[in-house]
Structures are given as C-alpha cells and as structure tokens.
Design a protein around this motif. Structure first.
Motif, PDB file in Angstrom:
ATOM      1  N   PRO A  78       0.959  -1.211  -0.016  1.00  0.00           N
ATOM      2  CA  PRO A  78      -0.121  -0.280  -0.007  1.00  0.00           C
ATOM      3  C   PRO A  78       0.510   1.747  -0.161  1.00  0.00           C
ATOM      4  N   VAL A  79       0.016   2.361  -0.745  1.00  0.00           N
ATOM      5  CA  VAL A  79       0.672   3.798  -0.469  1.00  0.00           C
ATOM      6  C   VAL A  79       0.595   4.722   0.145  1.00  0.00           C
ATOM      7  N   TYR A  80       1.374   4.793   1.504  1.00  0.00           N
ATOM      8  CA  TYR A  80       0.774   6.357   2.415  1.00  0.00           C
ATOM      9  C   TYR A  80       1.392   7.368   1.883  1.00  0.00           C
ATOM     10  N   VAL A  81       0.807   8.669   2.730  1.00  0.00           N
ATOM     11  CA  VAL A  81       1.171   9.631   1.904  1.00  0.00           C
ATOM     12  C   VAL A  81       1.943  10.384   3.825  1.00  0.00           C
ATOM     13  N   THR A  82       3.066  10.279   3.603  1.00  0.00           N
ATOM     14  CA  THR A  82       3.622  10.683   4.374  1.00  0.00           C
ATOM     15  C   THR A  82       3.941  12.242   4.838  1.00  0.00           C
ATOM     16  N   SER A  83       3.879  13.180   3.704  1.00  0.00           N
ATOM     17  CA  SER A  83       4.227  14.505   3.341  1.00  0.00           C
ATOM     18  C   SER A  83       3.056  14.906   3.083  1.00  0.00           C
ATOM     19  N   ALA A  84       2.235  16.380   3.223  1.00  0.00           N
ATOM     20  CA  ALA A  84       1.105  16.769   1.935  1.00  0.00           C
ATOM     21  C   ALA A  84       1.839  18.270   2.004  1.00  0.00           C
ATOM     22  N   ALA A  85       1.289  19.535   1.324  1.00  0.00           N
ATOM     23  CA  ALA A  85       1.528  21.037   1.256  1.00  0.00           C
ATOM     24  C   ALA A  85       0.799  20.829   1.845  1.00  0.00           C
ATOM     25  N   ALA A  86       1.667  22.705   2.603  1.00  0.00           N
ATOM     26  CA  ALA A  86       0.735  23.121   3.957  1.00  0.00           C
ATOM     27  C   ALA A  86      -0.653  23.682   3.150  1.00  0.00           C
ATOM     28  N   PRO A  87      -1.393  23.779   3.733  1.00  0.00           N
ATOM     29  CA  PRO A  87      -3.105  24.453   3.083  1.00  0.00           C
ATOM     30  C   PRO A  87      -2.709  25.596   2.417  1.00  0.00           C
ATOM     31  N   VAL A  88      -3.631  25.994   1.628  1.00  0.00           N
ATOM     32  CA  VAL A  88      -3.842  28.054   1.930  1.00  0.00           C
ATOM     33  C   VAL A  88      -4.813  28.402   2.088  1.00  0.00           C
ATOM     34  N   TYR A  89      -4.715  29.327   2.739  1.00  0.00           N
ATOM     35  CA  TYR A  89      -5.617  29.725   3.644  1.00  0.00           C
ATOM     36  C   TYR A  89      -5.945  31.141   2.989  1.00  0.00           C
ATOM     37  N   VAL A  90      -7.297  31.618   2.587  1.00  0.00           N
ATOM     38  CA  VAL A  90      -6.949  33.204   2.260  1.00  0.00           C
ATOM     39  C   VAL A  90      -7.576  34.024   3.822  1.00  0.00           C
ATOM     40  N   THR A  91      -7.050  35.106   3.498  1.00  0.00           N
ATOM     41  CA  THR A  91      -6.880  35.911   4.957  1.00  0.00           C
ATOM     42  C   THR A  91      -7.758  37.317   4.365  1.00  0.00           C
ATOM     43  N   SER A  92      -7.612  37.490   3.743  1.00  0.00           N
ATOM     44  CA  SER A  92      -8.702  39.358   3.681  1.00  0.00           C
ATOM     45  C   SER A  92      -8.910  38.718   1.522  1.00  0.00           C
ATOM     46  N   ALA A  93      -9.942  39.395   1.385  1.00  0.00           N
ATOM     47  CA  ALA A  93     -10.582  39.899   0.756  1.00  0.00           C
ATOM     48  C   ALA A  93     -10.503  41.077  -0.569  1.00  0.00           C
ATOM     49  N   PRO A  94     -10.519  41.117  -1.474  1.00  0.00           N
ATOM     50  CA  PRO A  94     -10.628  42.065  -2.124  1.00  0.00           C
ATOM     51  C   PRO A  94     -11.565  43.520  -1.929  1.00  0.00           C
ATOM     52  N   ALA A  95     -11.760  44.868  -1.581  1.00  0.00           N
ATOM     53  CA  ALA A  95     -12.181  45.162  -1.313  1.00  0.00           C
ATOM     54  C   ALA A  95     -13.316  45.181  -2.416  1.00  0.00           C
ATOM     55  N   PRO A  96     -15.401  44.965  -2.158  1.00  0.00           N
ATOM     56  CA  PRO A  96     -15.885  45.390  -3.271  1.00  0.00           C
ATOM     57  C   PRO A  96     -16.613  46.341  -3.901  1.00  0.00           C
ATOM     58  N   VAL A  97     -16.905  46.178  -5.119  1.00  0.00           N
ATOM     59  CA  VAL A  97     -17.187  46.980  -5.814  1.00  0.00           C
ATOM     60  C   VAL A  97     -18.556  47.806  -5.465  1.00  0.00           C
ATOM     61  N   TYR A  98     -18.348  48.705  -5.830  1.00  0.00           N
ATOM     62  CA  TYR A  98     -19.933  49.703  -5.761  1.00  0.00           C
ATOM     63  C   TYR A  98     -20.185  50.220  -6.728  1.00  0.00           C
ATOM     64  N   VAL A  99     -21.387  50.094  -7.798  1.00  0.00           N
ATOM     65  CA  VAL A  99     -21.957  51.257  -8.717  1.00  0.00           C
ATOM     66  C   VAL A  99     -22.669  52.439  -7.910  1.00  0.00           C
ATOM     67  N   THR A 100     -22.145  53.327  -8.148  1.00  0.00           N
ATOM     68  CA  THR A 100     -22.552  54.410  -7.524  1.00  0.00           C
ATOM     69  C   THR A 100     -23.831  55.078  -8.367  1.00  0.00           C
ATOM     70  N   SER A 101     -23.248  55.258 -10.011  1.00  0.00           N
ATOM     71  CA  SER A 101     -24.007  55.809 -10.595  1.00  0.00           C
ATOM     72  C   SER A 101     -23.910  55.087 -12.444  1.00  0.00           C
ATOM     73  N   ALA A 102     -25.377  55.774 -12.892  1.00  0.00           N
ATOM     74  CA  ALA A 102     -25.100  55.330 -13.855  1.00  0.00           C
ATOM     75  C   ALA A 102     -25.218  55.642 -15.108  1.00  0.00           C
ATOM     76  N   PRO A 103     -24.612  55.309 -16.323  1.00  0.00           N
ATOM     77  CA  PRO A 103     -24.820  56.546 -17.232  1.00  0.00           C
ATOM     78  C   PRO A 103     -26.145  56.990 -17.599  1.00  0.00           C
ATOM     79  N   ALA A 104     -26.448  58.168 -18.075  1.00  0.00           N
ATOM     80  CA  ALA A 104     -27.303  58.652 -18.568  1.00  0.00           C
ATOM     81  C   ALA A 104     -27.903  58.205 -19.599  1.00  0.00           C
ATOM     82  N   PRO A 105     -29.689  57.406 -19.733  1.00  0.00           N
ATOM     83  CA  PRO A 105     -30.081  56.985 -21.268  1.00  0.00           C
ATOM     84  C   PRO A 105     -29.608  57.829 -22.352  1.00  0.00           C
ATOM     85  N   VAL A 106     -29.570  56.749 -23.032  1.00  0.00           N
ATOM     86  CA  VAL A 106     -29.157  57.782 -24.535  1.00  0.00           C
ATOM     87  C   VAL A 106     -30.743  57.951 -25.447  1.00  0.00           C
ATOM     88  N   TYR A 107     -31.887  58.827 -25.707  1.00  0.00           N
ATOM     89  CA  TYR A 107     -33.019  58.976 -26.597  1.00  0.00           C
ATOM     90  C   TYR A 107     -32.652  58.993 -27.719  1.00  0.00           C
TER      91      TYR A 107
END
Length: 107
Positions: A78-107
């Motif tokens: 049998p094959v045994y796993v003796t070591s594994a790569a260190a886990p990767v943790y996400v410690t911060s997320a990028p800031a959210p993007v907010y849409v504050t205004s929309a372009p004026a409609p074209v008539y």
C-alpha cells in the motif's frame, strides 16, 4: 440445461409451469435442469440475487456466464502519504466594487 432467463420467461407465459413452481419449487428446478447457482438464487427469494444472476447472463452469455474465480496471490504494497503541501488560507478578500451612478440613458 435451461438458463434462468428462459426458465423465468416460460413461467411468465405458461400459468401451469408457474403453478408447478409454486407447488414444488425444487422439483420444477430439477425438471428444467437449472444450474445450482440459478436454483439457489430462485429458492432464496432475494430479488437482488436473482437479478445478479440475470445480469451475469448479459455480461457473460452462456456458456460463459459464470467465470472462474480469480485468486489474488500477491499484491503491491500500500502507498501511504507521508507529507502533504501546507494548506492555503484566504486571509483577506479584495474590497467590493460598488456602482454609485449609472450613465444617463440615450434617447
């Protein structure tokens, strides 16, 4: 020798054969010369066992439906796993993007 599929088909089409099987299952199995495995499956009354015998006919049509047993004489270590790569943790997320205004409609 009758195979299980033929035996069940004959019982489904001929009520007298079905009645014979219900009265004396062992003698009906002997009269139709079913294999020991097929007879044991029918006498067990376990639907999964009967289905497994029918499925064996599909995979290995007669006379090859009952393959010889396979014996494992040696196996790889049998094959045994003796070591594994260190886990990767996400410690911060990028800031959210907010849409504050929309372009004026074209008539």
């Amino acid at each position: 020798m009758t195979d299980l599929r033929t035996f069940l088909s004959e019982m489904a089409l001929d009520p007298s054969k079905f009645a014979e099987f219900l009265r004396e299952p062992e003698s009906a199995i002997r009269a139709h010369d079913l294999s020991k495995e097929d007879g044991d499956a029918l006498l067990s009354g376990i639907p999964a066992m009967i289905w497994a015998r029918l499925a064996a006919y599909l995979a290995f049509p007669p006379p090859y439906y009952a393959p010889a047993p396979v014996y494992v004489t040696s196996a790889a270590a049998p094959v045994y796993v003796t070591s594994a790569a260190a886990p990767v943790y996400v410690t911060s997320a990028p800031a959210p993007v907010y849409v504050t205004s929309a372009p004026a409609p074209v008539y």
